[in-house]
Write a protein that holds these residues in place. Structure first.
Motif, PDB file in Angstrom:
ATOM      1  N   GLU A  95       0.826  -1.215   0.000  1.00  0.00           N
ATOM      2  CA  GLU A  95       0.000   0.000   0.000  1.00  0.00           C
ATOM      3  C   GLU A  95       0.857   1.260   0.000  1.00  0.00           C
ATOM      4  N   ILE A  99       0.729   4.069  -2.981  1.00  0.00           N
ATOM      5  CA  ILE A  99       0.234   5.418  -2.692  1.00  0.00           C
ATOM      6  C   ILE A  99       1.230   6.480  -3.199  1.00  0.00           C
ATOM      7  N   SER A 100       2.427   6.030  -3.595  1.00  0.00           N
ATOM      8  CA  SER A 100       3.433   6.982  -4.092  1.00  0.00           C
ATOM      9  C   SER A 100       3.020   7.488  -5.476  1.00  0.00           C
ATOM     10  N   PRO A 101       3.625   8.600  -5.916  1.00  0.00           N
ATOM     11  CA  PRO A 101       3.206   9.151  -7.215  1.00  0.00           C
ATOM     12  C   PRO A 101       3.707   8.348  -8.417  1.00  0.00           C
ATOM     13  N   ARG A 258      -8.002  -3.285 -10.433  1.00  0.00           N
ATOM     14  CA  ARG A 258      -9.324  -2.698 -10.204  1.00  0.00           C
ATOM     15  C   ARG A 258     -10.131  -3.581  -9.233  1.00  0.00           C
ATOM     16  N   ALA A 260      -8.936  -5.725  -6.973  1.00  0.00           N
ATOM     17  CA  ALA A 260      -8.369  -5.684  -5.613  1.00  0.00           C
ATOM     18  C   ALA A 260      -8.738  -4.377  -4.908  1.00  0.00           C
ATOM     19  N   LYS A 261      -8.794  -3.290  -5.677  1.00  0.00           N
ATOM     20  CA  LYS A 261      -9.174  -2.001  -5.072  1.00  0.00           C
ATOM     21  C   LYS A 261     -10.664  -1.970  -4.734  1.00  0.00           C
ATOM     22  N   THR A 262     -11.467  -2.634  -5.533  1.00  0.00           N
ATOM     23  CA  THR A 262     -12.906  -2.702  -5.258  1.00  0.00           C
ATOM     24  C   THR A 262     -13.150  -3.574  -4.029  1.00  0.00           C
ATOM     25  N   GLY A 264     -11.032  -4.107  -1.712  1.00  0.00           N
ATOM     26  CA  GLY A 264     -10.299  -3.590  -0.556  1.00  0.00           C
ATOM     27  C   GLY A 264      -9.238  -4.554  -0.063  1.00  0.00           C
ATOM     28  N   LEU A 266      -6.124  -5.105  -1.490  1.00  0.00           N
ATOM     29  CA  LEU A 266      -4.837  -4.871  -2.145  1.00  0.00           C
ATOM     30  C   LEU A 266      -3.662  -5.406  -1.330  1.00  0.00           C
TER      31      LEU A 266
ATOM     32  N   LYS B  12     -19.117   2.876   0.484  1.00  0.00           N
ATOM     33  CA  LYS B  12     -18.346   1.685   0.147  1.00  0.00           C
ATOM     34  C   LYS B  12     -19.015   0.464   0.733  1.00  0.00           C
ATOM     35  N   LYS B  63      -8.669   5.295   3.125  1.00  0.00           N
ATOM     36  CA  LYS B  63      -8.089   4.522   2.015  1.00  0.00           C
ATOM     37  C   LYS B  63      -8.734   4.878   0.681  1.00  0.00           C
ATOM     38  N   CYS B  66      -7.150   7.975  -0.353  1.00  0.00           N
ATOM     39  CA  CYS B  66      -5.765   7.730  -0.768  1.00  0.00           C
ATOM     40  C   CYS B  66      -5.689   6.882  -2.039  1.00  0.00           C
ATOM     41  N   THR B  67      -6.809   6.633  -2.673  1.00  0.00           N
ATOM     42  CA  THR B  67      -6.927   5.876  -3.950  1.00  0.00           C
ATOM     43  C   THR B  67      -6.575   4.392  -3.808  1.00  0.00           C
ATOM     44  N   LEU B  68      -6.583   3.871  -2.577  1.00  0.00           N
ATOM     45  CA  LEU B  68      -6.259   2.449  -2.399  1.00  0.00           C
ATOM     46  C   LEU B  68      -7.505   1.565  -2.458  1.00  0.00           C
ATOM     47  N   ILE B  69      -8.671   2.175  -2.270  1.00  0.00           N
ATOM     48  CA  ILE B  69      -9.935   1.438  -2.359  1.00  0.00           C
ATOM     49  C   ILE B  69     -10.861   2.244  -3.259  1.00  0.00           C
ATOM     50  N   LEU B  70     -11.581   1.539  -4.144  1.00  0.00           N
ATOM     51  CA  LEU B  70     -12.520   2.232  -5.029  1.00  0.00           C
ATOM     52  C   LEU B  70     -13.882   2.359  -4.352  1.00  0.00           C
ATOM     53  N   ASP B  88      -3.823   9.266 -10.215  1.00  0.00           N
ATOM     54  CA  ASP B  88      -2.383   9.583 -10.249  1.00  0.00           C
ATOM     55  C   ASP B  88      -2.135  11.003  -9.740  1.00  0.00           C
ATOM     56  N   ARG B  91      -2.583  11.196  -5.986  1.00  0.00           N
ATOM     57  CA  ARG B  91      -1.447  10.650  -5.229  1.00  0.00           C
ATOM     58  C   ARG B  91      -0.284  11.645  -5.128  1.00  0.00           C
ATOM     59  N   ARG B  92      -0.193  12.568  -6.092  1.00  0.00           N
ATOM     60  CA  ARG B  92       0.864  13.577  -6.022  1.00  0.00           C
ATOM     61  C   ARG B  92       0.567  14.641  -4.959  1.00  0.00           C
ATOM     62  N   ILE B  94      -1.034  13.893  -1.904  1.00  0.00           N
ATOM     63  CA  ILE B  94      -1.320  13.349  -0.569  1.00  0.00           C
ATOM     64  C   ILE B  94      -0.144  12.594   0.062  1.00  0.00           C
ATOM     65  N   LEU B  96       0.410   9.729   3.515  1.00  0.00           N
ATOM     66  CA  LEU B  96      -0.295   8.957   4.547  1.00  0.00           C
ATOM     67  C   LEU B  96       0.707   8.522   5.611  1.00  0.00           C
TER      68      LEU B  96
END
Lengths: 269, 334
Positions: A95, A99-101, A258, A260-262, A264, A266, B12, B63, B66-70, B88, B91-92, B94, B96
């Motif tokens: 994670e 989360i990095s750019p 997609r 894994a993100k849906t 949750g 990941l 969610k 999350k 933070c774009t880790l969960i849709l 993308d 993420r630039r 934020i 965490l």
């Protein structure tokens, strides 16, 4: 991006060098493995020469050397992405990396760079040990052609690598496809013996494996001095595998991320 | 002040079916709602608190941001960028900082870890070295930077997570229980750093997720309280407390209090609760809850005096954020 790739290489080098004993065990492993094939070759003598006539006057040791020396690239291109994801899931770093750019796919590809560097060192060590300790007769001029063959082989296998990575993202388990292809590649692609030894019906399956063309091309360049223009017919299937498998792999990876993100999940393992 | 985070009916739902069944979209009805139509905004440069009991949906919300969960429904933007379609770019913006001490490479030293993450966030070597040294000094970890990460204590690992989160100083920083494993002095220093440097000097926006209500009360001007996936209160801390304390509470210390007088007190209009406790020195502690003090309090005193009781002390009880939190969570219990 180059600086980031350098950071991944540095990180993995630092990690690897913290396992010093492991490094020495791998060196010893290579020496033992190469010795085993040398002595098997001594026993076999000219018994399997009829199967290897197209490479000229070579013994079994030279044949097997090409298989074992270049095999790491086959394994890495098909499995390193999924292994990286699995490792990140287990260490809990997935994670924080995602989360990095840095976009996800380049990030994962950079995570595999060290393995390719390590494989390059391993292959060179195999070849140099064979040449200096066991007097293997290698065509060193063919190393640049071999490099091109390796690159094409990596691309041909990378689609499969992406499919395996997708599987890990969704199921959190090593892909059964990865295990299956590893076993089949070991059996049918001509790593340890010429595929002509196999029954005809089994040989047919060999032609559906990128590794079969890769090993054949590598033997022709490194043992017979063939140029790239001479092995064009062997490179075409590798290009075809890339064109077919890479888009499939990219699509499956996109949907796996997609999913894994849906879900949750990941970072779950 | 403009809004840097805007959340509109964000929802969610997680499938509770097994991976394979969910993958093929079987058992669609089997799901659990972790975040339920949350709408809120965070202003640019604000220190915003997100409070909630375990399982309230705070982490899922963070999350998603933070774009880790849709998200399943709704939308959210950070600095005007959509968290789904422009992940993308989000993420630039934020950073965490969480309490997951596993999110480092344990075979590397603290400094090697930080150098790796600095490169990942686009800092060049000289920038990274300077920034890492600054931050390590700030959290008092410079002398431990070259020890292997696996040798650190939990508190030291937490400090490293803080340093990592601040390496590039993003516009929005999510702090997920940042002081959980810190000793009181380190926690105090961090709170001062977050308020004084990150918010006041650098103008960064902070979303503080915490269980420590006194921490949220001392640091945040505005908070949101979540329970069962919903935001049940959002706004300035004082406003939330005022809503909860719409019924005023008084505590009186009384002697010579008879049971008849207590019964008479219970019949006073507007007095919703009368609670009496006999103390060791034979005096009584009276806890009174009333709708309108102007109406009820004079009647209380009149009744007490007529009944022969003597009032020794009287004080209004102030409602803490903790009181408000507990009340809101209990009122919204399923």
């Amino acid at each position: 991006m180059l600086a980031k790739a350098g950071a991944f290489l540095r990180r993995d080098f630092q990690t690897q060098s913290s396992y010093r004993l492991n490094f020495f065990m791998q060196v010893i492993g290579i020496l033992v493995s190469i010795s085993i094939f040398y002595f098997i070759s001594q026993i076999l003598g000219t018994a399997i020469s009829p199967y290897m006539s197209r490479y000229g006057d070579i013994d079994y040791f030279h044949f097997a050397l090409m298989g074992i020396a270049f095999y790491p690239f086959i394994g890495i291109s098909a499995n390193s992405l999924s292994e990286s994801i699995h490792e990140y899931q287990h260490t809990g770093t997935l994670e924080v990396l995602f989360i990095s750019p840095t976009p996800i796919l380049p990030l994962l590809l950079m995570s595999t760079l060290w393995r390719y560097c390590w494989a390059t060192g391993e292959t060179l060590f195999y070849l140099l040990t064979a040449a200096f300790l066991f007097q293997a007769d290698l065509n060193w001029m063919g190393i640049s052609s071999a490099f091109v063959v390796i690159l094409l082989t990596i691309f041909a296998n990378m689609g499969l690598g992406l499919i395996n990575a997708s599987f890990v993202l969704v199921t959190k388990r090593v892909s059964p496809l990865a295990r299956l292809t590893r076993v089949i590649t070991n059996l049918l692609s001509g790593i340890y013996y010429p595929i002509e030894i196999l029954p005809n019906w089994l040989q047919t399956f060999s032609y559906f494996l990128p590794a079969t063309y890769a090993f054949e091309a590598l033997r022709q360049t490194m043992l017979q001095g063939a140029k790239l223009s001479d092995i064009g017919l062997l490179l075409l299937p590798l290009i075809a595998f890339s064109l077919i498998l890479l888009p499939i792999g990219l699509i499956s990876f996109h949907y796996a991320i997609r999913w894994a993100k849906t879900d949750g999940s990941l970072s779950q393992y | 002040m403009s809004n840097i985070i805007e959340i509109f009916s964000l929802t969610k739902r997680f499938s509770t079916s097994t991976n394979y069944r969910a993958l093929f979209r079987l058992n669609r009805e089997e799901n659990v709602t972790a975040v339920n139509e949350v709408s809120l905004h965070v202003r640019d440069g604000e220190l915003f608190g997100l409070l909630g009991a375990n399982g309230a949906g705070k982490t899922t919300l963070i999350k998603m941001l933070c774009t880790l969960i849709l998200p399943t429904e709704g939308r959210a933007t950070i600095a005007g960028k959509d968290i789904v379609s422009d992940a993308d770019a989000v993420r630039r913006q934020i950073g965490l900082i969480d309490t997951n001490e596993r999110s480092f490479f344990w075979r590397l030293t603290g400094r090697q870890n930080l150098e790796f993450f600095a490169a990942l966030y686009g800092l060049n070597r000289p920038q990274a070295t300077r920034r890492i040294d600054e931050l390590l000094t700030l959290v008092n970890m410079k002398q431990h930077a070259d020890r292997r990460f696996s040798d650190y204590s939990t508190g030291m690992r937490q400090k490293m997570a803080i340093v990592r989160g601040l390496l590039v100083s993003p516009q929005v920083i999510f702090l997920d229980e940042p002081t959980r494993s810190l000793d009181p002095v380190s926690a105090y220093d961090l709170r001062r750093f977050v308020q004084g440097v990150l918010v006041e000097q650098m103008g960064r926006t902070i979303v503080l997720v915490t269980h420590r209500l006194e921490e949220a009360e001392s640091m945040c001007k505005r908070v949101a309280i979540m329970t069962h996936g919903r935001v049940v209160a959002c706004g300035p801390v004082a406003e939330i407390k005022q809503k909860i304390s719409a019924r005023q509470q008084y505590q009186l210390r009384v002697c010579n209090l008879s049971s008849t007088t207590i019964k008479q007190l219970q019949h006073i209009t507007g007095l919703t609760q009368v609670e009496s406790n006999l103390l060791e020195d034979e005096t009584f502690q009276l806890n009174l809850t009333m709708v309108d003090e102007n109406e009820s309090l004079p009647l209380v005193f009149e009744t007490l005096v007529k009944g022969g009781a003597q009032v020794q002390a009287c004080q209004a009880k102030t409602v803490s954020l903790e009181d408000a939190f507990v009340t809101l969570v209990k009122n919204n219990a399923r």
